[in-house]
Structure formats: C-alpha cells, structure tokens
Enzyme design. Structure first.
Site, mmCIF file in Angstrom:
data_model
loop_
_atom_site.group_PDB
_atom_site.id
_atom_site.type_symbol
_atom_site.label_atom_id
_atom_site.label_comp_id
_atom_site.label_asym_id
_atom_site.label_seq_id
_atom_site.Cartn_x
_atom_site.Cartn_y
_atom_site.Cartn_z
ATOM 1 C CB SER A 53 75.231 115.573 62.751
ATOM 2 O OG SER A 53 74.904 116.836 62.316
ATOM 3 C CE LYS B 240 82.451 114.354 62.183
ATOM 4 N NZ LYS B 240 81.544 115.711 62.215
ATOM 5 N NE ARG C 59 78.521 120.153 69.362
ATOM 6 C CZ ARG C 59 78.734 119.276 69.150
ATOM 7 N NH1 ARG C 59 77.489 118.398 68.712
ATOM 8 N NH2 ARG C 59 79.828 118.713 68.759
ATOM 9 C CG HIS D 134 74.534 122.416 61.899
ATOM 10 N ND1 HIS D 134 74.068 121.135 61.722
ATOM 11 C CD2 HIS D 134 75.667 122.150 62.387
ATOM 12 C CE1 HIS D 134 75.151 120.242 61.972
ATOM 13 N NE2 HIS D 134 75.947 120.876 62.473
#
Length: 162
Positions: free
Chosen positions: A128, A41, A90, A17
C-alpha cells in the site's frame, strides 16, 4: 460454516490483497475482510473509504463480506465465530512479525488458528505504501490496484506540482 477473517489496514487495498482474498474465498465458506485501525500507521483513507474500496473490489465474490473493527483481533474472531485468521506473506520479514502476532492471537483465543498464504509472485514487491507514493506523484497505479477504485485513490492522493 468455516469462517476466515482477513484483517488489515488496507490503506489502500491492492491487487495483492485481492489475490489473497480470492484465494481465501476458495478455502472458507465465508471470508470476512476486516479493515482496522493500525495505531502504528497514519492512514491516508478512512476506515469507511477502505471498506467501500474493498466492497467494490470483491463484489464478484459472493462468500466475501467486508467489515470494520477496532480492538483486539482475537476478540473479533470470537465475536464473528471464525475458525481462522488469514494473513498474506510477501517475504521472510513479513513472516517474523506475523508469526509473533499469530502466537499472541492463539494465546488470547485458543480457537484462532492463523493461516498464512504466500503472495502470488506477481505481487511480491507490492505494498500500500508503494501505491500511495506512486499516486501522490501522479504515476500510473493501474497495475497495482483494482480498476473499481483507481480513480478514487488518485483523486484523493495526487497533488500536482504548482
């Protein structure tokens, strides 16, 4: 002034990040890193904790501001007078979802362009979720998160076996 918004759940923010934030800070006059609630989430950290982490990680970047928000990103972009949404990618799987979101945001706010930045090759695998899993099991996360926040993450997540 060209303002870019880098939104995310940042639970917790990683070096990947930070890499996107640093690179975006060279493209825009101002970058607003906006931590948000992601309804799909369950967060390990509060929005305030994540915002604090991000402020400490980006203190060396004078044109970066950290904020929190709820609601529609397209509305937040208008509210802040931003010209772009910054997203890090990514893998191809990230692109599929982010492409759909970019189209939806453009439909909701015709002025909201989305800028995709490819993640640096050193962070292609990093998420994360991986950081949380390693920290929960007492692993060394120093290569994955900024030194300014490492101890706070470990202290909150690590649960030693009894």
């Amino acid at each position: 002034m060209k303002i870019g918004i880098y939104p995310g759940s940042f639970d917790p923010p990683t070096l990947g990040h930070l890499n996107i934030i640093e690179r975006a800070s060279t493209l825009f006059d101002k970058v607003i890193v906006a931590t948000m609630v992601n309804g799909s989430k369950n967060s390990s950290f509060t929005m305030e904790e994540k915002a604090d982490f991000l402020r400490r990680m980006t203190k060396h970047l004078p044109n970066v501001e950290v904020d929190t928000f709820g609601g529609l990103l397209a509305d937040y972009v208008s509210e802040k007078g931003a010209c772009a949404i910054v997203k890090g990618l990514r893998a191809v799987s990230d692109f599929e979802y982010e492409f759909q979101m970019a189209l939806a945001n453009k439909k909701l706010n015709g002025n909201a362009e989305t800028v995709f930045l490819m993640t640096d090759q050193h962070y292609l695998y990093l998420s994360s979720t991986i950081v949380r899993d390693i920290a929960r099991h007492g692993g060394d996360i120093s290569g994955f998160v900024s030194e300014e926040i490492r101890e706070d993450i470990v202290n909150k997540l690590y649960q030693p076996k009894e």
